[in-house]
Write a protein that holds these residues in place. Structure first.
Motif, PDB file in Angstrom:
ATOM      1  N   SER A   2     -11.173  27.522  13.644  1.00 50.23           N
ATOM      2  CA  SER A   2     -10.193  26.433  13.227  1.00 50.23           C
ATOM      3  C   SER A   2      -9.206  27.646  13.577  1.00 50.23           C
ATOM      4  O   SER A   2      -8.749  28.673  13.359  1.00 50.23           O
ATOM      5  CB  SER A   2     -10.010  25.754  12.272  1.00 50.23           C
ATOM      6  OG  SER A   2     -11.200  25.348  12.160  1.00 50.23           O
ATOM      7  N   ALA A   3      -7.927  26.417  13.422  1.00 55.40           N
ATOM      8  CA  ALA A   3      -6.705  27.343  13.991  1.00 55.40           C
ATOM      9  C   ALA A   3      -5.843  26.446  13.398  1.00 55.40           C
ATOM     10  O   ALA A   3      -5.165  25.044  13.148  1.00 55.40           O
ATOM     11  CB  ALA A   3      -6.382  27.520  15.556  1.00 55.40           C
ATOM     12  N   THR A   4      -4.438  26.892  12.716  1.00 58.26           N
ATOM     13  CA  THR A   4      -3.344  26.942  12.311  1.00 58.26           C
ATOM     14  C   THR A   4      -2.288  27.252  12.127  1.00 58.26           C
ATOM     15  O   THR A   4      -2.130  29.064  12.874  1.00 58.26           O
ATOM     16  CB  THR A   4      -3.855  26.749  10.322  1.00 58.26           C
ATOM     17  OG1 THR A   4      -4.633  26.441   9.852  1.00 58.26           O
ATOM     18  CG2 THR A   4      -2.252  26.157   9.694  1.00 58.26           C
ATOM     19  N   ILE A   5      -0.805  26.798  12.804  1.00 58.30           N
ATOM     20  CA  ILE A   5      -0.090  27.320  12.846  1.00 58.30           C
ATOM     21  C   ILE A   5       0.631  26.639  11.378  1.00 58.30           C
ATOM     22  O   ILE A   5       1.346  25.457  11.012  1.00 58.30           O
ATOM     23  CB  ILE A   5       0.386  26.666  14.369  1.00 58.30           C
ATOM     24  CG1 ILE A   5       0.388  26.884  14.980  1.00 58.30           C
ATOM     25  CG2 ILE A   5       2.675  26.576  14.212  1.00 58.30           C
ATOM     26  CD1 ILE A   5       0.672  26.328  16.899  1.00 58.30           C
ATOM     27  N   VAL A   6       1.875  26.992  11.277  1.00 60.42           N
ATOM     28  CA  VAL A   6       2.560  27.404   9.403  1.00 60.42           C
ATOM     29  C   VAL A   6       3.868  27.908   9.326  1.00 60.42           C
ATOM     30  O   VAL A   6       4.059  28.640  10.666  1.00 60.42           O
ATOM     31  CB  VAL A   6       1.727  28.163   8.319  1.00 60.42           C
ATOM     32  CG1 VAL A   6       2.978  27.607   7.158  1.00 60.42           C
ATOM     33  CG2 VAL A   6       0.279  27.624   8.380  1.00 60.42           C
ATOM     34  N   ILE A  17       0.349  30.109   2.567  1.00 62.34           N
ATOM     35  CA  ILE A  17      -0.014  29.244   3.430  1.00 62.34           C
ATOM     36  C   ILE A  17      -1.257  29.896   4.221  1.00 62.34           C
ATOM     37  O   ILE A  17      -2.236  29.773   4.473  1.00 62.34           O
ATOM     38  CB  ILE A  17       0.444  27.903   4.186  1.00 62.34           C
ATOM     39  CG1 ILE A  17       1.549  27.328   2.234  1.00 62.34           C
ATOM     40  CG2 ILE A  17      -0.027  26.718   4.867  1.00 62.34           C
ATOM     41  CD1 ILE A  17       1.656  25.012   2.896  1.00 62.34           C
ATOM     42  N   CYS A  18      -0.328  30.684   5.309  1.00 64.14           N
ATOM     43  CA  CYS A  18      -0.650  31.343   6.349  1.00 64.14           C
ATOM     44  C   CYS A  18      -2.231  32.560   5.338  1.00 64.14           C
ATOM     45  O   CYS A  18      -3.028  31.973   6.014  1.00 64.14           O
ATOM     46  CB  CYS A  18      -0.169  32.433   7.027  1.00 64.14           C
ATOM     47  SG  CYS A  18       2.115  31.792   8.173  1.00 64.14           S
ATOM     48  N   ALA A  21      -5.712  30.189   4.926  1.00 67.40           N
ATOM     49  CA  ALA A  21      -6.019  29.947   6.004  1.00 67.40           C
ATOM     50  C   ALA A  21      -6.597  30.811   6.229  1.00 67.40           C
ATOM     51  O   ALA A  21      -7.593  30.680   6.828  1.00 67.40           O
ATOM     52  CB  ALA A  21      -4.914  28.635   6.935  1.00 67.40           C
ATOM     53  N   HIS A  26      -9.365  30.650   8.946  1.00 69.28           N
ATOM     54  CA  HIS A  26      -8.839  29.759  10.396  1.00 69.28           C
ATOM     55  C   HIS A  26      -7.879  31.012  11.146  1.00 69.28           C
ATOM     56  O   HIS A  26      -7.402  32.196  10.511  1.00 69.28           O
ATOM     57  CB  HIS A  26      -7.564  29.143  10.111  1.00 69.28           C
ATOM     58  CG  HIS A  26      -7.980  28.071   9.129  1.00 69.28           C
ATOM     59  ND1 HIS A  26      -7.811  26.885   9.459  1.00 69.28           N
ATOM     60  CD2 HIS A  26      -8.937  27.561   8.015  1.00 69.28           C
ATOM     61  CE1 HIS A  26      -8.510  25.748   8.819  1.00 69.28           C
ATOM     62  NE2 HIS A  26      -8.980  26.432   8.006  1.00 69.28           N
ATOM     63  N   ARG A  27      -7.169  30.734  12.282  1.00 69.97           N
ATOM     64  CA  ARG A  27      -6.836  31.974  13.604  1.00 69.97           C
ATOM     65  C   ARG A  27      -5.810  31.331  12.978  1.00 69.97           C
ATOM     66  O   ARG A  27      -4.745  29.834  12.814  1.00 69.97           O
ATOM     67  CB  ARG A  27      -7.032  31.705  14.568  1.00 69.97           C
ATOM     68  CG  ARG A  27      -6.292  32.286  15.547  1.00 69.97           C
ATOM     69  CD  ARG A  27      -6.682  31.845  16.891  1.00 69.97           C
ATOM     70  NE  ARG A  27      -5.925  32.169  18.065  1.00 69.97           N
ATOM     71  CZ  ARG A  27      -4.889  31.890  18.904  1.00 69.97           C
ATOM     72  NH1 ARG A  27      -5.120  30.339  18.556  1.00 69.97           N
ATOM     73  NH2 ARG A  27      -4.111  32.311  19.260  1.00 69.97           N
ATOM     74  N   VAL A  28      -4.827  32.229  12.590  1.00 71.59           N
ATOM     75  CA  VAL A  28      -3.011  31.248  12.106  1.00 71.59           C
ATOM     76  C   VAL A  28      -2.173  31.570  12.756  1.00 71.59           C
ATOM     77  O   VAL A  28      -2.185  32.584  13.126  1.00 71.59           O
ATOM     78  CB  VAL A  28      -2.626  31.941  10.885  1.00 71.59           C
ATOM     79  CG1 VAL A  28      -1.735  31.341  10.005  1.00 71.59           C
ATOM     80  CG2 VAL A  28      -4.043  31.650   9.839  1.00 71.59           C
TER      81      VAL A  28
END
Length: 71
Positions: A2-6, A17-18, A21, A26-28
């Motif tokens: 999964s990928a997440t942009i914060v 949060i980073c 994740a 997750h890839r952040v």
């Protein structure tokens, strides 16, 4: 993976949060208006990508998303 942009990720809640994740696998994308802060947080997280943008500037946000997608 999964990928997440914060957003607002250079400090405080965004930084935490980073970290959460990344710990969840997750890839952040660490996005912040302060490029140095984004780089500092990303350097602490495996595979994280620092992203510099002001969230009220659509062109900057789209460029950051494109950069994240190309990494």
């Amino acid at each position: 993976m999964s990928a997440t942009i914060v957003t607002g990720a250079g400090r405080g809640i965004g930084e935490e949060i980073c970290r959460a994740a990344a710990a969840a696998g997750h890839r952040v994308g660490v996005l912040d208006i302060d490029a140095a802060a984004a780089e500092r947080v990303a350097a602490d997280l495996d595979g994280a990508v620092p992203l510099h943008a002001a969230v009220n500037d659509e062109e900057q946000v789209l460029a950051a998303f494109d950069h994240f997608g190309s990494e």
